[in-house]
Design an enzyme around this catalytic site. Structure first.
Site, PDB file in Angstrom:
ATOM      1  N   LYS A 253     -28.577-132.864 -66.259  1.00  0.00           N
ATOM      2  CA  LYS A 253     -28.688-133.838 -67.229  1.00  0.00           C
ATOM      3  C   LYS A 253     -30.385-134.534 -67.613  1.00  0.00           C
ATOM      4  CE  LYS A 253     -26.006-138.217 -68.183  1.00  0.00           C
ATOM      5  NZ  LYS A 253     -24.965-139.212 -67.324  1.00  0.00           N
TER       6      LYS A 253
ATOM      7  N   LYS B 249     -23.650-137.761 -56.222  1.00  0.00           N
ATOM      8  CA  LYS B 249     -24.878-139.119 -55.169  1.00  0.00           C
ATOM      9  C   LYS B 249     -24.514-138.894 -53.977  1.00  0.00           C
ATOM     10  CE  LYS B 249     -24.745-142.022 -59.521  1.00  0.00           C
ATOM     11  NZ  LYS B 249     -24.499-143.575 -59.964  1.00  0.00           N
TER      12      LYS B 249
ATOM     13  N   LYS C 163     -33.267-140.563 -64.595  1.00  0.00           N
ATOM     14  CA  LYS C 163     -34.684-141.075 -64.384  1.00  0.00           C
ATOM     15  C   LYS C 163     -34.826-141.141 -63.267  1.00  0.00           C
ATOM     16  CE  LYS C 163     -31.521-144.898 -66.251  1.00  0.00           C
ATOM     17  NZ  LYS C 163     -30.861-146.589 -65.963  1.00  0.00           N
TER      18      LYS C 163
END
Length: 332
Positions: free
Chosen positions: A194, A111, A197
């Site tokens: 994956k 991230k 969003k």
């Protein structure tokens, strides 16, 4: 009865992966466990969020739970930030967890990317708060996807170190529950990534509130390959997009990938995709409509969240008091 804790981040655009990997299992578990489910809004602000959008997204998570069948009379549904024990216990755990443990967390590296120096302390300490989320209720089980297993192992390490440091049997060593097919749903545009969003392409994901036309278009455009579906699951190993669509069908139909291939072996995707679309519409149509109805009535959703927070606080308050006494804090 064993106690389950889990949550979903209120970051908007709840999608098929959230449903198959988490929310659907929440519904199934509530008859056999004491279940505590929240919108993890404190985790959501590790990266800046527009306040009005965050409030809407918290309600969206609650609406998704309710529309999917989580019963607020059986399970506790609330917003994480409404229970002070999460933040209080997270700080105590920050003083237990070791920097070296956090440095091994792969999700932070993913991230933060190349700009690690610009990442927030909250993003770095995320696993400590996750441990507090679970252990503030002395939960015994957590339904998790593969990507959260490392954080759950850290939760066990924190619980064990606290118990050892203070010579108590305070916290259970929580067990993971990894359930069913397609717990890791991949992007419709790239079977190696994956479903997310944050993907810039709307066609990479099926959103829970997608209507018939949107859902059909996304599945029609989903990336595949030119070969027909094989007879054996192992023959999907080098076909990530095909494997993903078969896995989605299997999860929606509550059957195995092998069972899907028994029915569709030899079929082209021009046959399989419409069948998958009809199945998805059957499963998602009612959920999407109910979510839209609930989102149009925020007062009702807020009342459920408020009651859930009161019930969650009733469990967490005596536990955090016990923790503070163990650590040596003065209790007023």
């Amino acid at each position: 009865m064993s106690r389950i804790f889990s949550g979903v981040q209120p970051t908007g655009n709840l999608h098929l992966g959230n449903y198959l990997g988490a929310i659907r299992n929440f519904v199934r578990l509530q008859d056999d466990y004491e279940c505590i489910y929240c919108a993890v809004d404190m985790h959501a602000i590790t990266i800046w969020k527009d306040p009005a959008e965050l409030r809407r997204n918290i309600r969206e998570v609650a609406a998704a739970y309710l529309a999917s069948g989580v019963d607020p009379t059986k399970s506790i549904i609330f917003a994480q930030s409404s229970v002070p024990a999460h933040a209080e216990l997270a700080w105590i755990f920050n003083c237990i967890v070791r920097i070296g443990w956090l440095n091994r967390m792969t999700q932070f590296k993913e991230k933060a990317g190349k700009n690690r120096e610009n990442a927030s302390l909250g993003l770095y300490a995320y696993p400590s708060l996750m441990a507090a989320d679970i252990l503030a209720y002395k939960a015994t089980h957590v339904p998790v996807g593969e990507d959260q297993k490392q954080h759950l192992e850290l939760t066990r390490d924190i619980a064990q170190k606290f118990n050892n440091d203070y010579e108590v049997e305070m916290f259970p060593l929580v067990e993971p529950l990894i359930l069913g097919e397609a717990t890791r749903v991949m992007s419709l545009r790239d079977g190696s990534k994956k479903m997310s969003k944050s993907d810039p392409s709307d066609y990479s994901r099926i959103v829970l509130t997608d209507g018939r036309d949107e859902l059909a278009k996304k599945l029609r455009k989903a990336r595949t390959d030119a070969d027909p579906l094989p007879e054996k699951v192992e023959d999907l190993a080098d076909r990530p997009e095909a494997s993903n669509l078969v896995g989605i069908y299997a999860a929606l139909a509550d059957i195995s990938k092998a069972d899907v291939l028994k029915e569709y072996a030899g079929s082209q995707f021009s046959t399989f995709k419409p069948a998958l679309t009809e199945l998805a519409l059957e499963k998602f149509g009612p959920i999407g409509e109910e979510m839209k109805r609930l989102m149009a009535d925020p007062g009702h959703v807020d009342a459920i969240l408020k009651e859930g927070a009161e019930r969650a606080n009733a469990i967490a308050e005596p536990i955090i008091k016990e923790v503070k006494e163990t650590v040596g804090f003065l209790i007023p």
